[in-house]
Design an enzyme around this catalytic site. Structure first.
Site, PDB file in Angstrom:
ATOM      1  N   GLY A 113      43.439  41.355  22.351  1.00 33.56           N
ATOM      2  CA  GLY A 113      42.123  41.307  23.521  1.00 33.56           C
ATOM      3  C   GLY A 113      41.016  42.236  23.156  1.00 33.56           C
ATOM      4  CE  LYS A 155      48.938  43.206  33.399  1.00 30.02           C
ATOM      5  NZ  LYS A 155      48.578  42.877  32.032  1.00 30.02           N
TER       6      LYS A 155
HETATM    7  P1  NAP Z   1      39.055  42.884  30.429  1.00 27.30           P
HETATM    8  O1  NAP Z   1      37.844  43.562  30.117  1.00 27.30           O
HETATM    9  O2  NAP Z   1      38.904  41.634  31.332  1.00 27.30           O
HETATM   10  O3  NAP Z   1      39.983  42.323  29.249  1.00 27.30           O
HETATM   11  C1  NAP Z   1      40.878  41.350  29.135  1.00 27.30           C
HETATM   12  C2  NAP Z   1      41.145  41.190  27.748  1.00 27.30           C
HETATM   13  O4  NAP Z   1      41.948  39.673  27.650  1.00 27.30           O
HETATM   14  C3  NAP Z   1      39.743  40.539  27.105  1.00 27.30           C
HETATM   15  O5  NAP Z   1      39.550  40.615  25.844  1.00 27.30           O
HETATM   16  C4  NAP Z   1      39.651  39.087  27.280  1.00 27.30           C
HETATM   17  O6  NAP Z   1      39.044  38.393  26.701  1.00 27.30           O
HETATM   18  C5  NAP Z   1      41.102  38.955  27.121  1.00 27.30           C
HETATM   19  N1  NAP Z   1      41.736  37.518  27.590  1.00 27.30           N
HETATM   20  C6  NAP Z   1      41.707  37.058  28.921  1.00 27.30           C
HETATM   21  N2  NAP Z   1      42.345  36.005  29.015  1.00 27.30           N
HETATM   22  C7  NAP Z   1      42.336  35.409  27.836  1.00 27.30           C
HETATM   23  C8  NAP Z   1      42.736  34.032  27.261  1.00 27.30           C
HETATM   24  N3  NAP Z   1      43.002  33.065  28.016  1.00 27.30           N
HETATM   25  N4  NAP Z   1      42.752  33.756  26.065  1.00 27.30           N
HETATM   26  C9  NAP Z   1      42.475  34.991  25.148  1.00 27.30           C
HETATM   27  N5  NAP Z   1      41.916  36.253  25.573  1.00 27.30           N
HETATM   28  C10 NAP Z   1      42.039  36.399  26.834  1.00 27.30           C
HETATM   29  O7  NAP Z   1      40.075  43.767  31.329  1.00 27.30           O
HETATM   30  P2  NAP Z   1      40.638  45.078  31.246  1.00 27.30           P
HETATM   31  O8  NAP Z   1      40.434  45.827  32.393  1.00 27.30           O
HETATM   32  O9  NAP Z   1      40.301  45.831  29.702  1.00 27.30           O
HETATM   33  O10 NAP Z   1      41.972  44.845  31.233  1.00 27.30           O
HETATM   34  C11 NAP Z   1      42.997  44.958  30.048  1.00 27.30           C
HETATM   35  C12 NAP Z   1      44.493  44.899  30.434  1.00 27.30           C
HETATM   36  O11 NAP Z   1      44.846  46.082  31.259  1.00 27.30           O
HETATM   37  C13 NAP Z   1      44.730  43.584  31.145  1.00 27.30           C
HETATM   38  O12 NAP Z   1      46.241  43.367  30.627  1.00 27.30           O
HETATM   39  C14 NAP Z   1      45.118  44.061  32.681  1.00 27.30           C
HETATM   40  O13 NAP Z   1      45.850  43.442  33.312  1.00 27.30           O
HETATM   41  C15 NAP Z   1      45.433  45.747  32.382  1.00 27.30           C
HETATM   42  N6  NAP Z   1      45.211  46.465  33.421  1.00 27.30           N
HETATM   43  C16 NAP Z   1      43.911  46.731  33.805  1.00 27.30           C
HETATM   44  C17 NAP Z   1      43.615  47.704  34.666  1.00 27.30           C
HETATM   45  C18 NAP Z   1      42.005  47.971  35.142  1.00 27.30           C
HETATM   46  O14 NAP Z   1      42.168  48.652  36.408  1.00 27.30           O
HETATM   47  N7  NAP Z   1      41.128  47.573  34.389  1.00 27.30           N
HETATM   48  C19 NAP Z   1      44.688  48.237  35.412  1.00 27.30           C
HETATM   49  C20 NAP Z   1      45.915  47.797  35.096  1.00 27.30           C
HETATM   50  C21 NAP Z   1      46.022  47.401  33.911  1.00 27.30           C
HETATM   51  P3  NAP Z   1      37.313  37.787  26.799  1.00 27.30           P
HETATM   52  O15 NAP Z   1      36.856  39.444  27.022  1.00 27.30           O
HETATM   53  O16 NAP Z   1      36.900  37.230  25.783  1.00 27.30           O
HETATM   54  O17 NAP Z   1      37.566  37.277  28.418  1.00 27.30           O
END
Ligand code: NAP
Length: 354
Positions: free
Chosen positions: A15, A177
């Site tokens: 990702g 999650k």
């Molecule tokens: P994000 O920018 O939406 O990143 C999510 C990543 O996962 C992107 O690269 C996305 O690809 C990829 N992805 C999602 N669905 C997919 C699929 N079906 N097939 C292939 N790739 C897929 O979100 P983020 O905030 O950086 O989150 C990253 C991680 O941190 C996640 O696991 C999230 O649950 C965790 N997290 C985030 C937060 C927060 O506040 N941001 C807090 C706690 C935990 P595309 O960009 O191409 O869609």
């Protein structure tokens, strides 16, 4: 040591196009110690990020179009698995709006995690550490967090069942999650013979802070799910509905990225679940910071200035001192994080206007 060039260890980041993952990739490259292989969904994204990272010779990409499909990491791990020393599994859907939450949130999170774990033991058995980006959502529900009698620690798990999760996007994200992280711990137990890597789960609260690249801010469009909360407040007016009862923990995106990197070198983090949170906030806390530090934003909803203190006095205690001590570095404060997030939004919007 694996067969990596220049004796640099190889980190696989799933990702890699994500908000948090871009900061992880950036920090990994900054050390000069690692080669990074990121997975993205399309060749177009691979080309875009190659360009954004200025064709850094230590960065390459593989294409994993959809982690919902079991076996989704097999093709690429079959080719590059033997090179990998560490895996940082960040890919997972993070949004709340969906008409089919099982298909859009639960299945990709769980199947994606299962697929990368299975590909690791099959094609990359030499991997030393596997870090899964879980979430505070896997630890506690909003209801658990709202009960002032509760003390939440790294030992807690949200109790949402698969069936309950189907009722709305928020519960589905929380459950996605939980089930994805649990699967990692269960997998290690069930495959103790083949799975030789150490596991760490990073459980961040709401992650705020600037986008690694200004280009990810497109005026008039939403930001990634967590930063959109701040973006919406920046563009709020007195008429905007702002939920002053909503609260959470906050952590800066740079600290989340650093937490992932620490797991590669600090063996004390092996086998641990880490809650990354500096402190609590409400939307009012953010509004008060924006209004103080950006007085030119005269339209921003006022809310009830200072009312966050009362709200936060009546919520569960989040006790993550164990994680803070294990990580051993100081997290950024909310004022600094909000300022950098808002400054970037305004800088891009002003550039667009000129
Ligand atoms: P994000 O920018 O939406 O990143 C999510 C990543 O996962 C992107 O690269 C996305 O690809 C990829 N992805 C999602 N669905 C997919 C699929 N079906 N097939 C292939 N790739 C897929 O979100 P983020 O905030 O950086 O989150 C990253 C991680 O941190 C996640 O696991 C999230 O649950 C965790 N997290 C985030 C937060 C927060 O506040 N941001 C807090 C706690 C935990 P595309 O960009 O191409 O869609």
């Amino acid at each position: 040591m694996s067969l990596s060039n220049n004796n640099k260890e190889v980190v696989f980041v799933s990702g890699a196009s994500g908000y948090i993952a871009q900061h992880i990739v950036h920090q990994l490259l900054e050390t000069g110690k690692y080669k990074v292989i990121g997975s993205v969904r399309t060749q177009k994204k691979a080309d875009l990020f190659k360009e954004r990272f200025k064709d850094n010779k230590d960065l390459s990409f593989v294409i994993v179009p959809d982690i919902s499909l079991l076996g989704s990491f097999d093709d690429c791990f079959n080719k590059i698995g033997h090179q990998i020393d560490y895996i940082l599994h960040t890919a997972s859907p993070f949004f709340f709006e969906s008409k089919d939450v099982e298909k859009d949130l639960l299945i990709p999170a769980v199947n994606g995690t299962k697929s990368i774990l299975e590909a690791t033991v099959k094609y990359a058995p030499q991997v030393k550490k596997f870090v899964v980006t879980s979430s505070y959502a896997a630890v506690a529900t909003f209801a658990m967090d709202s009960d002032s009698k509760n003390i939440i620690t790294e030992k807690d798990w949200n109790p949402i069942t698969w069936e309950e999760a189907l009722s709305n996007g928020v519960d589905a994200y929380y459950a996605s999650k939980k089930f994805a992280e649990k699967q990692c711990w269960d997998f290690l137990k069930e495959h103790s013979e083949e799975a030789k890597f150490k596991l760490t789960a990073i459980c961040p609260v709401f992650v705020f802070g600037e986008q690694l690249f200004d280009e990810d801010i497109v005026p008039g469009h939403k930001l990634n799910t967590s930063c959109e909360f701040i973006n919406a407040l920046v563009h709020s007016t007195e008429k905007s509905p702002v939920d002053l009862t909503m609260f959470g923990g906050y952590i800066s995106v740079q600290d989340v990225a650093r937490g992932h990197l620490e797991c590669l070198t600090n063996d004390n983090l092996d086998g641990k679940r880490l809650i990354l949170s500096e402190a609590r906030f409400t939307f009012q806390t953010i509004i008060d910071i924006i209004r103080k530090d950006f007085p030119e934003l005269t339209n921003v909803s006022k809310g009830v200035p200072g009312s966050d203190k009362k709200r936060l006095a009546d919520v569960a205690t989040l006790d993550n001192h164990v994680s803070k001590e294990l990580l051993g570095f100081k997290f950024k404060e909310l004022g600094e994080i909000v300022d950098e997030t808002v400054n970037q939004i305004l800088r891009v919007e002003r550039k667009e206007q000129n």
